[in-house]
Design a protein around this motif. Structure first.
Motif, short mmCIF file in Angstrom:
data_model
loop_
_atom_site.label_atom_id
_atom_site.label_comp_id
_atom_site.label_asym_id
_atom_site.label_seq_id
_atom_site.Cartn_x
_atom_site.Cartn_y
_atom_site.Cartn_z
N TYR A 36 1.30 86.47 31.40
CA TYR A 36 2.38 86.18 30.34
C TYR A 36 3.77 86.92 30.88
O TYR A 36 4.67 86.47 30.98
N ASN A 83 -0.33 93.23 24.79
CA ASN A 83 0.82 92.62 24.30
C ASN A 83 1.76 93.38 23.63
O ASN A 83 2.69 92.98 23.32
N MET A 84 1.30 94.43 23.08
CA MET A 84 2.14 95.62 22.78
C MET A 84 3.17 95.79 23.70
O MET A 84 4.28 96.13 23.56
N LEU A 118 -6.45 93.72 25.04
CA LEU A 118 -5.75 92.62 24.43
C LEU A 118 -4.42 93.00 23.84
O LEU A 118 -3.20 92.62 24.06
N ALA A 119 -4.61 93.71 22.73
CA ALA A 119 -3.70 94.18 21.84
C ALA A 119 -2.66 95.09 22.89
O ALA A 119 -1.44 94.94 22.67
N GLY A 130 4.92 96.17 19.17
CA GLY A 130 5.60 96.73 20.45
C GLY A 130 7.09 96.53 20.44
O GLY A 130 7.80 97.47 20.71
N ILE A 131 7.48 95.75 19.56
CA ILE A 131 9.09 95.58 19.41
C ILE A 131 9.25 96.44 18.03
O ILE A 131 10.47 97.30 18.50
N GLY A 135 2.01 82.51 32.25
CA GLY A 135 1.89 82.54 30.79
C GLY A 135 1.65 81.22 30.13
O GLY A 135 0.65 80.65 30.38
N TYR A 167 0.57 102.12 25.47
CA TYR A 167 -0.32 101.51 24.65
C TYR A 167 -1.68 101.50 25.34
O TYR A 167 -1.62 100.67 26.73
N TYR A 199 4.05 94.04 26.14
CA TYR A 199 5.17 92.76 26.07
C TYR A 199 6.14 92.86 25.14
O TYR A 199 7.44 92.66 25.48
N GLY A 200 5.64 93.25 24.10
CA GLY A 200 6.73 93.66 22.99
C GLY A 200 7.88 94.48 23.29
O GLY A 200 8.79 94.19 23.34
N THR A 201 7.35 95.72 23.61
CA THR A 201 8.30 96.67 23.94
C THR A 201 8.87 96.15 25.33
O THR A 201 10.25 96.74 25.34
N MET A 227 14.38 86.19 19.79
CA MET A 227 13.00 85.87 19.58
C MET A 227 12.16 86.02 20.90
O MET A 227 12.66 85.81 21.81
N ALA A 230 9.85 93.49 26.16
CA ALA A 230 10.97 92.57 25.97
C ALA A 230 12.26 93.26 25.08
O ALA A 230 13.36 92.68 25.11
N THR A 231 11.79 94.59 24.68
CA THR A 231 13.24 94.90 24.12
C THR A 231 13.95 96.03 25.22
O THR A 231 14.80 96.83 25.00
N ALA A 290 0.61 92.08 17.62
CA ALA A 290 0.56 93.21 18.92
C ALA A 290 2.22 93.32 19.52
O ALA A 290 2.62 94.19 19.66
N VAL A 291 2.66 92.04 19.80
CA VAL A 291 3.98 91.92 20.43
C VAL A 291 4.95 92.63 19.31
O VAL A 291 5.79 93.05 19.64
N LYS A 324 12.58 98.35 27.23
CA LYS A 324 12.26 99.83 27.34
C LYS A 324 10.96 99.88 28.44
O LYS A 324 10.19 98.89 28.62
N GLU A 329 8.31 85.14 22.53
CA GLU A 329 6.86 84.30 22.29
C GLU A 329 5.84 85.53 22.33
O GLU A 329 6.01 86.64 22.46
N ALA A 372 12.33 85.88 24.71
CA ALA A 372 11.48 86.27 25.83
C ALA A 372 10.35 85.18 25.68
O ALA A 372 9.71 84.82 24.71
N ARG A 373 10.19 84.50 26.87
CA ARG A 373 9.42 83.44 26.88
C ARG A 373 8.65 82.83 28.20
O ARG A 373 9.20 83.42 29.14
N GLU A 432 -5.69 91.47 15.96
CA GLU A 432 -4.52 92.05 16.20
C GLU A 432 -3.75 92.12 14.59
O GLU A 432 -3.14 92.86 14.34
#
Ligand SMILES: Cc1ncc(C[n+]2csc(CCOP(=O)(O)OP(=O)(O)O)c2C)c(N)n1
Ligand SMILES: Cc1ncc(C[n+]2csc(CCOP(=O)(O)OP(=O)(O)O)c2C)c(N)n1
Ligand code: SF4
Ligand code: SF4
Ligand code: SF4
Ligand code: SF4
Ligand code: SF4
Ligand code: SF4
Ligand SMILES: [Mg+2]
Ligand SMILES: [Mg+2]
Lengths: 77, 243, 179, 356, 243, 356, 77, 179
Positions: free
Chosen positions: F92, F62-63, F58-59, B77-78, D111, F26, F65-67, B63, F69-70, B73-74, F72, B65, F208-209, B103
């Motif tokens: 963050y 945070n995108m 902002l988006a 990205g995932i 964060g 992004y 951030y998501g990628t 998971m 976290a995987t 958006a996160v 890449k 945050e 991811a935190r 978002e």
């Protein structure tokens, strides 16, 4: 026979299981758990029909129901 | 089912939620469905900023945050990085519809192949009971001490209506947690949404009216009554879109 | 001279109100006073606490880490906050919910079945006033009248019946301490 | 005079804003400053004011921009992550020369961090976390009473210089309650608001703007701003000196750590240690000169802050490398105990003794 | 009218817009309406970040800038302070529907008594022709060099559909600028919206399809044809809400 | 070796990212960095990568951030106002210990300002414009070739330290074209990505935190970060010294102003003036030690920057008050002419001569 | 008589007025204005019917139409 | 040795492409070269320009404020950018659009009716290549072939017919310069 296990330290005493039990077979404890709240207790395991409505309702996954027949069935598979 | 054991996918930790809080039930449903789908090892969830911020303490899979409101958006990205994983966000009404509205709208419009579990409790729980975009007309909260005045701050926002027109949104449903029956219905919505994602169809969202006994200032039992008698008039249940 | 009180219990037990009243009472006696609550997510589900510091001089910090008195409403708070009590400090426990008292301790330990007393009075909610009454008896700096005035400062929108109930609870607590 | 009441720092700021004639508040919930919006939600309707719980921090700071552009006193508040989101808006206010009061009740980062008290946004506040060459006046109270008093000053400064003024508090200051008296702001100055957007009746249109495309226009604006910043540094720098006159060792601290140190000083003084406290009240403009002057007699310095070392840069800028500057900080919202500071002082003093 | 003189409300300055750009026409219409309503001295406009950022160089009354996308929030701050002034924003599609989506949705939901003039040119003009939320399927832009792929980035967003369900939104219309007739229709929408605001009824928006010959890479004349033949299929004209 | 091409700084960065194995970009349009997203929109599909024009800065962050976290490699870019909006997200990333590369092609502020080149976001970049005690590594190229090279380094550093790395360029660097050769990044290091979110097959779940509610957890994270920052300061500080060895007068500058000064130095050297240039390549960590050491022989310093004086604070921190530090800056995006710098130097040198 | 005034320095030569003129009475200039673009010119003021369609269309408010009759009417009021 | 060219005109006149080709041509001759355009809103409606700097050493700044050659495509650009030309610099004006040449100036002034020549060739668009041809003739550092190669570098996706047209335009410009 059915086993109704309520983890008294997980239970927060919300009372939702008590409301949904079709057998009116659950009630609130008189004493408090270590967190200071009363908790649900089963009145009689014999009365339990293993319908699992209480487990479906519980926000704290505090209840587990074990029903002999099911267990046996599973073992037979 | 005549036997219930807690799914492995739920951790042992006692939750930090208040007694009777809907978040606990919804967590369990999400966990059960992912368990039943056998997808624990491919699931990646995104937690909101809200009472459910530490959902990862209870859900036993990968998971992330997300900053307040940015979970879609996160998740984008995932998912773009790992298209074959089951990616969902779990968000509150403040997170999803106030600060995170852009978002949400854009992830939905893009048709990101993700699922949003939206715990609508008509209030900001985490921060102590302020007005949410979904707070009912007249409802008293910390920041509407005289009751929500729709002339001043508008009526509750309906997330499903907001998203319904987007072509790439393929599944929208709203459930409640007021009885085992409704809970099972909600669970089916959750399953359908995740299956649709597995099929690569696009954006799905399941909204769940989630009781907040604490800031509704009601007992848990009365909170459920309040949902059935009042909240569902504003936020009716059912499947609203399924492509 | 400084005197520190820490009050701890669970979310719904009226811990913060209790602390505010002690703070107000101190203020009304023209003491320097600070009140510092636990806030935010910590409140959710778990224990809550607040600290009141009285002083006759300027107060440097509102942080209490060696309280003169610790008032605990239930067992988890006792476990969590006992370390904040100074070795010879006063410990007041709500005997209704605290079963295991600290052993071999140097504290001055008092117990009172506050929840039961409150229940007998008609509402568990006033447990906090029972506990306050007990504390008040041990605290020369604040008079009963001062405390009653402070209750009015904090409970502004209260019905007369509840006000009466609160006062009764306070008196029961005081009486229990004296007995 | 107003009644003495027991308020937390957040409530005191809110009431002080109202007593300063602020009738517009826009905010978004975040711990540990929620008492401000709760108070405003309750109080504003009583004084015919406007409270809006904005949809986000971004919306809030831009609502502030709009109301400020009409010439009215207006405030917003948040805590660290929310203040990060307001950076663009703060830069816009600065660039548009619009007055506003912004409260940051700091929590621990980075964060999402935690809601525990912190002072780790010092750089952001004093150097401008937003883009461009701008400054905000930054006021740092050390008690609930001072929180109220400085709030009033913040509104006056904002109007005087047509710029955003920030109040920087740690979460503890927002949450703790102390007795406080909040009187109505006595206006001793009148502010020219002829620049405000009110409809262009009888005058040329006014424009609230920060875009300047002409080759010289933006440099000109920036020069005006820089000149004003220099002016502010001269006039508005504020600092509390506590027993520094003869001090061998001076603590530099602001906010709650400063008040903690104050009591320590009394204790150490009793033991004959010549210890003093320099507490900046304006973090920007920073009291460089006052601090530099203490180096005439002070031997060493100790910076105490609830961060990894941010204030200390300003102390170094003031003192150069002439005197040892020690540091005691806590990070990530860990609570600092008075005893830690005392231990640190003991070891510094022991060494100083050895060296003398 | 058999005589036309430029209304006083428009400044002398030659605009910085490209030849044939719709912004110029829309500026003129807004100016003419405010002029005709006699409201120049009570008008307060909010300019966007976009090609129209310096609208205040041309419109001769009080105006404010707003950070990119935040014009509805700025307008809210103005209107709450001066409820009897005529407050409007003028925004592009990127400003309004991408970065500023949250501010739009919430100002609309609150029913802020303001008017939004939305110049939809299907592209980001100011920054050199990138995709906008409203870019048509298949349309080539700087950031969709292979044409907008709705499977990847979604279909164009319809602002009117987005806002239609909000009770406090009282007026929604969409016009085009392709002929004197359409221009006059659009002008009537503008007038209606502002009158509704004067009556204190709530939130109003007039969307105008505004040609961007430069980044559509067409002559001005062809740009108008493109609107009539293609754009209006995606964005039909008319009054969509009037309460 | 790749072909020599004529690219602008923005394009060079984009291509270098791709050559570094970055397959996720992004971004949201903003001048003067639009060439990055235009390039990515065109290039990413060719290499099976992902380009999304996000709905906002902002988006975008945070995108990222998501990628990230995987596990890449991922990049975003913007310019000053957009970077202000990303501050929360950057904080963050820092708090969550996630690698990412962030490009800021600076324009003039504050507020909307102008699109002209500027260096006024130095404080924001080096002190963390976001909340909390964090840092980002900040790389400052001075040519298109170096923009490409440092982009590659940025990805390596981000992975090595699991943190956001920022590239700081002025708008001119983004826009100007120069010949450049961009080879594929040669990976000489392998990075542990066992922390990445990939589905928890065969291992415990990864999270991811940046939220840590336990009383010690957030302080612990912060201590880990601070230790790492100290480590980075030791290992990664980078600086170019140009004829400083025997210099009496040293110019400190980065980016375009630095390359302007370089040519000036050659000219002045020919006239016998011992002039040198210290150009920080890492703005954070700043080369305090190297700069301090030059004070052994250098008499005076001149800081040249396109801001009201931000870099100069780091120079002061390095040098203390021992040597005169002169300043020549332009603000609000005014273009600086080489002749201005020369005039400034002339007057400094004249004075130095007088004093000697 | 009608006066058709086209401000050649405001005009950007977009040609929209030319397209809408019902009398085909507008055309593009051969030479360029100081900004380097051709501009609209009126072929014959006599032909103009003062319909003002061109002014409605012009994005640059470059055209003004004065019609004697109107002007007179106004003066008579 | 440095040589600076500034090219200026209005938005649609192909100014930037023209500058890029000069830059590429320089690069292909192994010169150090920088190219710096005007960017952003400045482009909209108004004039646009770019600067190319050639050097045999490291280039300090791409900013050209005293160009060796200024090529202006229309009159507004002449007015706006003449001050960027050094006193004895080369000024090439598009005579078709520039009517008022600077008076009493020390510049080496050349004029060419580039728009007309381009129109005669079939498209006003290639006016920029006509102008380039003229400049090229005055610029020994870059050969015709080098420039043609650079055109290929810049115009990558171009139809053969247009390529031919561009080349003809270039040659016309060169020829005009020689005549
Ligand atoms: C940028 C930012 N703004 C505000 C907050 C404070 N905050 C934390 S949770 C929350 C809202 C919670 O409400 P909701 O999303 O409805 O979730 P709930 O707690 O009700 O489940 C807010 C405003 C934050 N952490 N970050
Ligand atoms: C925070 C921020 N992000 C991005 C930009 C850059 N920017 C300027 S205008 C614009 C979009 C313009 O598009 P639109 O709103 O459609 O207006 P148009 O120019 O097409 O009329 C953008 C992204 C900015 N100035 N500020
Ligand atoms: S399983 Fe059914 S019958 Fe048994 S306790 Fe639960 S609800 Fe009652
Ligand atoms: S539903 Fe669960 S938590 Fe609630 S009372 Fe029953 S067992 Fe306890
Ligand atoms: S505050 Fe409300 S939403 Fe949050 S945990 Fe408590 S009951 Fe649940
Ligand atoms: S770029 Fe498009 S929208 Fe902008 S001025 Fe030119 S034509 Fe108009
Ligand atoms: S007023 Fe009518 S007839 Fe006259 S020029 Fe204009 S469009 Fe043509
Ligand atoms: S419409 Fe206006 S700008 Fe266009 S050609 Fe006609 S007069 Fe010129
Ligand atoms: Mg909620
Ligand atoms: Mg647009």
């Amino acid at each position: 026979m059915t086993e109704v296990k309520i983890n008294c330290d997980r239970c927060k005493g919300c009372g939702l299981c008590i409301v949904v039990c079709p057998k009116k077979n659950l009630k609130m404890s008189n004493d408090l758990n270590q967190f200071g709240n009363p908790y649900a207790v089963c009145i009689s395991e014999d009365e339990c029909i293993a319908c699992c409505l209480c487990t479906k309702m519980c926000p704290d996954w505090a209840i587990t129901i074990k029903d002999d027949k099911t267990v046996n069935k599973k073992q037979n598979v | 089912m005549t036997t219930y054991t807690v799914p492995e996918i739920l951790n042992e930790a006692r939750t930090h939620y208040c007694a009777g809080c809907g978040h606990g039930i919804l967590h369990r449903l999400v966990a059960e469905v992912i368990d039943e789908m056998g997808q624990r090892e491919s699931a990646i969830g995104v937690a909101p900023v809200g009472c459910a911020v530490i959902a990862y303490e209870y859900l036993n899979f990968d998971m992330s945050e997300a900053a307040h409101g940015r979970a879609p958006a996160v998740a984008t990205g995932i998912k773009r990085s790992l298209p074959d994983r089951l990616v969902f966000t779990y968000q509150g009404d403040g997170d999803l519809l106030a600060i995170g509205c852009t978002e949400l709208v854009h992830a939905a419009n893009r048709g990101e192949n993700i699922t949003i579990f939206f715990a609508n409790n008509n209030v900001y729980g985490m921060t102590g009971g302020q007005m949410a975009p979904t707070t009912l007309d007249g409802q008293k909260t910390l920041t509407t001490p005289y009751g929500r005045d729709p002339k001043d701050v508008g009526h509750p926002i309906d997330a499903i209506k907001l998203l319904q027109n987007f072509d790439n949104v393929v599944y929208l449903a709203r459930g409640i947690l007021t009885s085992p029956k409704e809970i099972m219905k909600t669970k089916r919505y959750i399953r359908q949404a995740l299956e649709i994602q597995q099929q690569g169809k696009g954006f799905s969202m399941v909204e769940v009216i989630s009781q907040c006994p604490t800031y509704w200032r009601m007992t848990p039992v009365n909170a459920l009554k309040h949902i059935e008698e009042t909240v569902i008039n504003q936020f009716p249940t059912g499947i609203f879109k399924e492509l | 001279m400084e005197y520190d009180i820490m009050i701890a219990g669970s979310g719904g037990q009226g811990i913060l109100a209790c602390g505010k009243i002690f703070a107000y009472a101190g203020m009304n006696e023209d003491l320097q006073v600070t009140y510092y609550p636990s806030y935010g997510a910590e409140v959710r589900g778990g224990t809550t606490r607040c600290a009141v510091r009285y002083s006759d001089g300027v107060i440097g910090s509102p942080i209490v880490d060696a309280a003169d008195a610790l008032i605990v409403f239930n067992e988890p708070s006792l476990r969590k906050y006992l370390s904040y009590l100074k070795p010879n400090g006063v410990l007041i426990c709500n005997e209704s919910l605290v079963h295991k008292l600290p052993e071999n301790a140097t504290y001055k330990i008092y117990t009172i079945p506050a929840t039961e007393i409150a229940r007998e009075l008609g509402s568990e909610k006033v447990c906090n006033m029972v506990m306050s009454g007990f504390m008040l008896q041990l605290l020369p700096a604040v008079t009963k009248q001062g405390f009653l005035n402070a209750m009015d400062d904090v409970f502004t929108d209260i019905k007369p019946a509840l006000k009466q109930l609160n006062q009764s609870a306070l008196e029961k607590g005081m009486a229990y301490a004296s007995s | 005079m107003a009644k003495k009441v027991l308020l937390c720092g957040n409530e005191a700021i809110a009431e002080a804003a109202i007593q300063s004639g602020c009738r517009y508040y826009y905010g978004y919930p975040i711990t540990p400053q929620n008492e401000i919006s709760a108070y405003m939600a309750y109080r504003m309707p009583q004084v015919d004011g406007t409270f809006i719980q904005a949809e986000s921090e971004l919306a809030a700071i831009n609502m502030v921009y709009g109301t400020s552009a009409t010439g009215k006193r207006v405030m917003t508040s948040s805590s660290s992550p929310g203040i990060s989101l307001k950076q663009e808006g703060i830069s816009y206010l600065a660039g548009s020369e619009l007055p506003a009061v912004i409260i940051n009740v700091m929590r621990a980062g980075p964060g999402l961090g935690n809601i525990t008290p912190s002072q780790a946004d010092y750089f952001q506040a004093t150097r401008g976390g937003g883009h461009g060459d701008y400054r905000t006046i930054v006021l740092a109270p050390a008690s609930v009473q001072e929180s109220a008093d400085l709030t009033k000053r913040a509104f006056v400064l904002a109007d005087r210089y047509r710029m955003p003024v920030m109040m920087l508090l740690d979460g503890m200051q927002g949450q703790m309650r102390e007795p406080v008296v909040i009187d109505e702001l006595k206006e001793t100055e009148s502010f020219d608001k002829s620049w405000a957007l009110t409809g262009c009746k009888g005058r040329k249109p006014n424009i609230a703007r920060s875009l300047y495309l002409d080759v010289d226009a933006l440099p000109d604006l920036n020069e005006r701003l820089q000149k004003q910043y220099a002016d502010i540094a001269k006039r508005e720098t504020d600092v509390e000196l506590y027993k520094t006159d003869d001090a061998d060792l001076i603590i530099v601290a602001y906010g709650t750590p400063a008040r903690m140190c104050r009591t320590i000083i009394d204790k150490f003084r009793k033991q004959g240690v010549k210890l003093g406290l320099l507490r900046p009240i304006t973090l920007w403009p920073f009291p460089y000169d006052v601090l530099e002057k203490t180096a005439d007699h002070a031997q060493e310095y100790l910076v105490v802050e609830w961060s990894a070392g941010q204030l200390i840069e300003d102390v170094r800028l003031a003192l150069g490398k002439s005197k040892p500057i020690h540091f005691h900080g806590v990070i990530g919202g860990r609570l600092m105990k008075i005893s830690e500071i005392e231990t640190k002082l003991d070891s510094i003093i022991a060494n100083m003794g050895a060296r003398i």
